[in-house]
Design an enzyme around this catalytic site. Structure first.
Site, PDB file in Angstrom:
ATOM      1  N   ASP A 152     -19.289  36.459  66.568  1.00 53.00           N
ATOM      2  CA  ASP A 152     -18.647  36.948  65.339  1.00 53.00           C
ATOM      3  C   ASP A 152     -19.607  37.219  64.185  1.00 53.00           C
ATOM      4  O   ASP A 152     -19.226  37.824  63.204  1.00 53.00           O
ATOM      5  CB  ASP A 152     -17.635  35.909  64.823  1.00 53.00           C
ATOM      6  CG  ASP A 152     -16.492  35.700  65.797  1.00 53.00           C
ATOM      7  OD1 ASP A 152     -16.325  36.544  66.681  1.00 53.00           O
ATOM      8  OD2 ASP A 152     -15.787  34.686  65.660  1.00 53.00           O
ATOM      9  N   GLN A 287     -15.723  41.558  74.748  1.00 51.58           N
ATOM     10  CA  GLN A 287     -16.750  41.499  73.699  1.00 51.58           C
ATOM     11  C   GLN A 287     -17.771  40.395  73.936  1.00 51.58           C
ATOM     12  O   GLN A 287     -18.869  40.431  73.424  1.00 51.58           O
ATOM     13  CB  GLN A 287     -16.075  41.260  72.342  1.00 51.58           C
ATOM     14  CG  GLN A 287     -15.204  42.401  71.915  1.00 51.58           C
ATOM     15  CD  GLN A 287     -14.230  41.999  70.816  1.00 51.58           C
ATOM     16  OE1 GLN A 287     -14.568  42.025  69.653  1.00 51.58           O
ATOM     17  NE2 GLN A 287     -13.024  41.609  71.182  1.00 51.58           N
ATOM     18  N   GLN A 652     -36.516  57.321  77.614  1.00 54.19           N
ATOM     19  CA  GLN A 652     -36.602  56.507  76.401  1.00 54.19           C
ATOM     20  C   GLN A 652     -36.167  57.251  75.147  1.00 54.19           C
ATOM     21  O   GLN A 652     -35.828  56.653  74.137  1.00 54.19           O
ATOM     22  CB  GLN A 652     -38.036  56.005  76.203  1.00 54.19           C
ATOM     23  CG  GLN A 652     -38.476  55.082  77.306  1.00 54.19           C
ATOM     24  CD  GLN A 652     -39.990  54.934  77.341  1.00 54.19           C
ATOM     25  OE1 GLN A 652     -40.547  54.115  76.632  1.00 54.19           O
ATOM     26  NE2 GLN A 652     -40.656  55.712  78.147  1.00 54.19           N
TER      27      GLN A 652
END
Ligand code: ADP
Length: 748
Positions: A152, A287, A652
């Site tokens: 969080d 998440q 990249q």
């Protein structure tokens, strides 16, 4: 020297493994025995084989894994004194009186309590006859250092917590995916993300995913009829041509009166008031999952290292610290002060004091919210009557860098919103020479926020004497009042040349600003340039695969990464994947060094190593090329290991920008547009370059450019990240043995 223990507690977070690995290896390097305490405080209370001695190799191969390999748990027993008494006895059985606790505010509060009680607990153990007085005297205090693991990003006193960047990756990827399906059906999506008291994930996810509206706990919508304000914003977005609408909501979102705002309520409101087709996606545990991002690997590694250093400094009366990140650097902060402040945010929100809650969150959080609100508000509105409309041009130059589009979009929309005419120059300076310049409108940049590459087009062309006349003529023809150049070294050099030619070409006497966008991270005035984080994540992803491909056989990989003469990508990817050696242009490569590496490789493989990963920066040495190094290692290691080389190349420069690159690109572009408009309004002709320094946006005069760079090597004179080299060397060794041995000092 005594022993040290490390545990992960509370909610798991990607990156915790990197902390554990760094803690164990740093401890071993310092000659301290390291124990992993499995299953959080529960393992400490249970003891036995839950507290295991670690060697150099017990922590290898864990950095790329999500979650926590040593387990975590909620432990009610540790909340009771009896549980903590048992925990103290179990620690003493292993001679442990130093702990690194990786967890959230709950775990750290528990740790602090344990530390305060330690002398009493030991006295009780002596009284019970479970330990001797001698043993108690030998461990007069418990030293604790905290590392905050929480997706969080809800801890005060640190800019980032372990796991937050990865969670943001998951959220942004999901919003990107939802956006494409939403646009197909012209749907509205409500995406609910974690954060009971903290809107970080919703705010940054919304900013990175170019959402239309966000709802967070710290800053509820201003208006009483906020529903109307939200509907208006979405309606205007559609009127401007958007085919999709996204609302991001934190699980703890609330209105000004403190009433929770649920996703279902938002859905119902939008359906009823706007007759939209609305779907809700609640992200939940997605998440938390997945492989950690590059940032969560190298920062967590540095935090683990710092935690051990801090632990060794601790004394009985000293302050108890947690390791923090401040302005991109490792620092420390008083543990309980941070925990209390964090808990204060929750009570402040509950009490409805939102201004204070935002103050507690800090400056960059506020700035991000302002940028978000400005971008949401920004619409193709007509200019104010009588307003002077400037013609501001945006160009991308240098090698492609993910985030160039994000920056261009933000600049163009914000410029249009302020009533000005925004021009796009195609293909960098080449376009300025040829006159390929077109007016951009609101919808030209739709969808650019998440796109990799450069929609305007970019080239490495640096204009010279032959081109200045055409450039000046085109700038005059287009009546350009200000120029924003988004790009890398070539962009800066080219703009500096224009600046130098001002006396000869009056058209160049306009405000100009360069925004750092280069995967190489070799630009002056900015600690980080846009695109470098994305490139690093691409490298890490590929290297994980390279490592997997090598488990079966004994292989050494020589991997070459980009960066020109700047070793940033090489060093940071070395830290993030745990490669054994890194060759940088800044240090150079010597034959002596290579010989030592060959010897160390042979020793390592003789004692059981199965894989060697060596990373070279593309320009670390013009003679000792990847081919040369591979041939050398192959010849010398014959029969011992095989050698493969892997030149990562242009992958990249590709890919969609990471949340970090999008957020910073937006932040910098907003400041650049403000700079150009302010200067144009005041008739000033300042030329400058912008950047991030110490966590702040800084603008520096272009006149300083030659003074702050090493021109021959196209890089800044001062490169902050070089100070991380000793840690990288300490944590990965070619010649490390498989079992518990003492390790020689850090390699030179
Ligand atoms: P987080 O660390 O993620 O905030 P929790 O609040 O659930 O997660 O805490 C994790 C564990 O830390 C708890 O299960 C408990 O063992 C311990 N803990 C938390 N708060 C305290 C406390 N006040 N006293 C003692 N132990 C605590």
């Amino acid at each position: 020297m005594k022993s040290l223990g490390v545990l992960t507690s509370g909610g798991d977070a990607p990156g915790m493994n990197a902390v554990v690995r760094a803690v164990v290896r740093t401890a071993l390097d310092k000659g301290i025995a390291a124990y992993a305490i499995y299953e959080g405080y529960q393992g400490m209370v249970d003891g036995g084989d839950r507290i295991r001695k670690m060697d150099w190799w017990s922590v290898s191969g864990m950095m790329q894994r999500g979650g926590t390999v040593i387990g975590t748990a909620r432990c009610p027993a540790f909340r009771e004194r009896a549980g903590r008494l048992q925990a103290a006895r179990n620690l003493l059985a292993c001679d442990i009186d130093r702990l690194v606790v990786i967890g959230g505010d709950g775990s750290l509060t528990g740790a602090n309590l344990f530390r305060q009680e330690w002398p009493d607990l030991l006295a009780e153990l002596v009284k019970n006859g479970e330990i001797t007085e001698e043993e108690a005297r030998h461990h007069p205090f418990l030293a604790i250092v905290g590392v905050v693991g929480s997706i969080d990003n809800d801890m005060c006193g640190t800019d980032m917590t372990v796991g937050a960047d990865t969670a943001l990756h998951r959220i942004t990827e999901t919003i990107d995916e939802i956006t494409s399906t939403a646009a197909s059906h012209q749907r509205t999506f409500i995406v609910e993300v974690m954060g009971r008291h903290c809107g970080y994930l919703a705010l940054m996810g919304g900013l990175a995913g170019a959402a239309d509206w966000i709802l967070i706990p710290e800053s509820p919508p201003e208006a009483d009829d906020w529903e109307e304000a939200m509907c208006k914003a979405l309606k205007e977005g559609r009127a401007a041509g958007r085919r999709d609408s996204i609302v991001v909501i934190a699980e703890g979102a609330r209105d000004r009166q403190g009433k929770p705002i649920h996703s279902d309520y938002v859905k119902k409101t939008l359906e009823e008031r706007l007759s939209l087709d609305v779907r809700v996606t609640i992200l939940g545990h997605v998440q938390r999952g997945g492989a950690p991002s590059a940032f969560d690997r190298f920062m967590s590694t540095l935090m683990g290292h710092a935690a051990v250093e801090e632990l060794l400094k601790a004394d009985a009366d000293g302050e108890c610290y947690m390791i923090s990140i401040r302005a991109n650097r490792i620092s420390r902060a008083p543990l309980m002060e941070c925990v209390e402040k964090t808990q204060e945010v929750a009570t402040t929100i509950a009490a409805g004091d939102y201004d204070k809650a935002m103050d507690l969150r800090g400056g960059s959080f506020k700035e991000a919210l302002n940028t978000f609100r400005t971008l949401v508000r920004a619409l193709p509105r007509p200019p104010e009557p009588g307003q002077k409309r400037f013609r501001l041009a945006v160009l991308n130059a240098g090698g492609p860098a993910p985030g160039m589009n994000t920056a261009s979009r933000a600049a163009i929309r914000l410029g249009i919103d302020r009533g000005h005419i925004m021009l796009g120059v195609q293909n960098g300076y080449q376009g300025l020479i040829k006159g390929n310049i077109r007016e951009m409108n609101w919808m030209t940049v739709a969808g650019w926020a998440s796109m990799g590459g450069s929609e305007l087009g970019t080239t490495r062309k640096i204009p010279d004497r032959r081109h200045f006349y055409s450039i000046a003529r085109n700038m005059e023809r287009e009546q350009i009042d200000g120029l924003l150049v988004i790009g890398g070294w070539d962009a800066y050099e080219a703009t500096y040349r224009l600046y130098q030619e001002r006396e000869n070409f009056p058209a160049f006497n306009i405000p100009m600003i360069c925004l750092p966008a280069s995967i190489d991270n070799n630009l002056p005035g900015s600690e980080l340039s846009i695109g470098a984080d994305t490139a690093l994540n691409s490298i890490v992803e590929v290297m994980d695969k390279v490592k997997q491909s090598a488990v079966a056989t004994r292989r050494v990989f020589v991997v070459e990464v980009m960066g020109q003469y700047c070793g940033y990508l090489a060093l940071m990817s070395n830290l993030a994947v745990g490669a054994e050696q890194v060759y940088l242009s800044e240090e150079g490569v010597t034959l002596k060094g290579l010989q030592r590496d060959v010897e160390d490789l042979i020793t390592g493989f003789q004692i059981g190593r199965r894989l060697g990963l060596l990373i070279r920066n593309e320009r670390c040495n013009p003679i000792y090329t990847a081919d040369f190094m591979s041939a050398l290692f192959r010849q010398e290691g014959e029969g011992m290991f095989e050698v493969r080389q892997s030149i990562l190349g242009h992958l990249q420069q590709g890919g969609n920008p990471t949340p970090f690159d999008r957020i910073q690109a937006t932040r910098l572009a907003a400041r650049c547009i403000k700079f150009l408009i302010d200067r144009a309004e005041n008739g000033q002709k300042e030329a400058a370059f912008i950047g991030l320094q110490n966590g702040q946006v800084r603008i520096q005069s272009l006149e300083d450019f030659p003074r702050v760079v090493d021109w021959g090597c196209s890089r800044p004179r001062y490169q902050w990240w070089l100070e991380l080299l000793p840690v990288a060397r300490l944590l990965a060794r070619l010649g490390a043995a498989t079992t518990d041995v003492t390790f020689p000092g850090t390699r030179k």
